[in-house]
Design a protein around this motif. Structure first.
Motif, PDB file in Angstrom:
ATOM      1  N   SER A  28      26.905 -25.427  20.536  1.00 32.91           N
ATOM      2  CA  SER A  28      26.722 -24.954  21.915  1.00 32.91           C
ATOM      3  C   SER A  28      26.336 -26.101  22.848  1.00 32.91           C
ATOM      4  O   SER A  28      26.656 -26.071  24.039  1.00 32.91           O
ATOM      5  CB  SER A  28      25.683 -23.836  21.972  1.00 32.91           C
ATOM      6  N   ASP A  29      25.677 -27.143  22.307  1.00 29.36           N
ATOM      7  CA  ASP A  29      25.337 -28.309  23.127  1.00 29.36           C
ATOM      8  C   ASP A  29      26.594 -29.033  23.603  1.00 29.36           C
ATOM      9  O   ASP A  29      26.635 -29.540  24.724  1.00 29.36           O
ATOM     10  CB  ASP A  29      24.459 -29.293  22.345  1.00 29.36           C
ATOM     11  N   ASN A  31      29.520 -27.652  24.184  1.00 29.42           N
ATOM     12  CA  ASN A  31      30.060 -26.833  25.277  1.00 29.42           C
ATOM     13  C   ASN A  31      29.240 -26.995  26.553  1.00 29.42           C
ATOM     14  O   ASN A  31      29.797 -27.105  27.642  1.00 29.42           O
ATOM     15  CB  ASN A  31      30.100 -25.358  24.878  1.00 29.42           C
ATOM     16  N   SER A  32      27.925 -27.027  26.413  1.00 26.49           N
ATOM     17  CA  SER A  32      27.054 -27.145  27.587  1.00 26.49           C
ATOM     18  C   SER A  32      27.196 -28.494  28.278  1.00 26.49           C
ATOM     19  O   SER A  32      27.231 -28.579  29.503  1.00 26.49           O
ATOM     20  CB  SER A  32      25.591 -26.938  27.196  1.00 26.49           C
TER      21      SER A  32
END
Length: 144
Positions: A28-29, A31-32
Motif C-alpha cells: 500500500s505504501d 500505491n500511496s
C-alpha cells in the motif's frame, strides 16, 4: 485450485514440489507514494519475475490484492535450494524506465510429498505460514 489438485494426483509419479504464498510487504505504501498505476506495474513485474523463476513447468497466479501463489515444478526446491530465491527474484522491480522500487515479500512455503493429497489443506497451510512470516517482519520466509 485445479492445477494444485492435478499436481497432488501426480506427486507419486512426478516427485515432491512446493506450494508457496507470497505476500508483498507494505505494498500500500507503493500505491500511496507512486500512485496505483505504478502499483499495478509493480504487480505485473513481480508476477513476471516469479514466472521466470519457476519456469514453464511451474505455476504462478495472483491470488488477490498483493498476494501471489506459486506451485513449483517437481524438484524445484531441494536441500541445496533456499526458499529465499523467491525474495531474490522480486527484490527490485522497475515498473517504469525512470523508477525502480524495492519490493520485499513475506513467504509461506509448504513442501508437498506423496502423503499430501488435499489441495485445500495445502493452501490453508501456506496461508497460515505466510501470515506467520508477515508477523515476523519484512522479507521473512517460513517453511511449514
Amino acid at each position: 485450485m485445479a492445477e494444485l489438485d492435478a499436481r497432488c494426483r501426480r506427486v507419486a509419479d512426478d516427485g515432491p514440489f512446493v506450494v508457496a504464498e507470497v505476500w508483498l510487504d507494505h505494498f500500500s505504501d507503493i500505491n500511496s507514494l507512486h500512485g496505483t498505476e505504478v502499483g499495478d506495474a509493480v504487480l505485473r513485474e513481480v508476477g513476471e519475475a516469479l514466472r521466470r523463476e519457476v519456469g514453464a513447468d511451474g505455476f504462478v497466479a495472483r491470488l488477490y490484492g498483493d498476494v501471489f501463489g506459486i506451485i513449483s515444478p517437481p524438484g524445484w526446491f531441494g536441500e541445496d535450494r533456499s526458499a529465499g530465491v523467491i525474495g531474490e527474484a522480486i527484490s527490485v522491480v522497475a515498473p517504469t524506465d525512470d523508477l525502480s522500487v524495492e519490493v520485499t515479500a513475506s513467504v509461506g512455503v509448504r513442501f508437498v510429498t506423496e502423503t499430501d493429497a488435499d489441495a485445500a489443506g495445502l493452501l490453508a497451510d501456506t496461508q497460515v505460514t505466510a501470515e506467520t512470516a508477515r508477523r515476523q517482519g519484512r522479507g521473512s520466509i517460513r517453511v511449514y
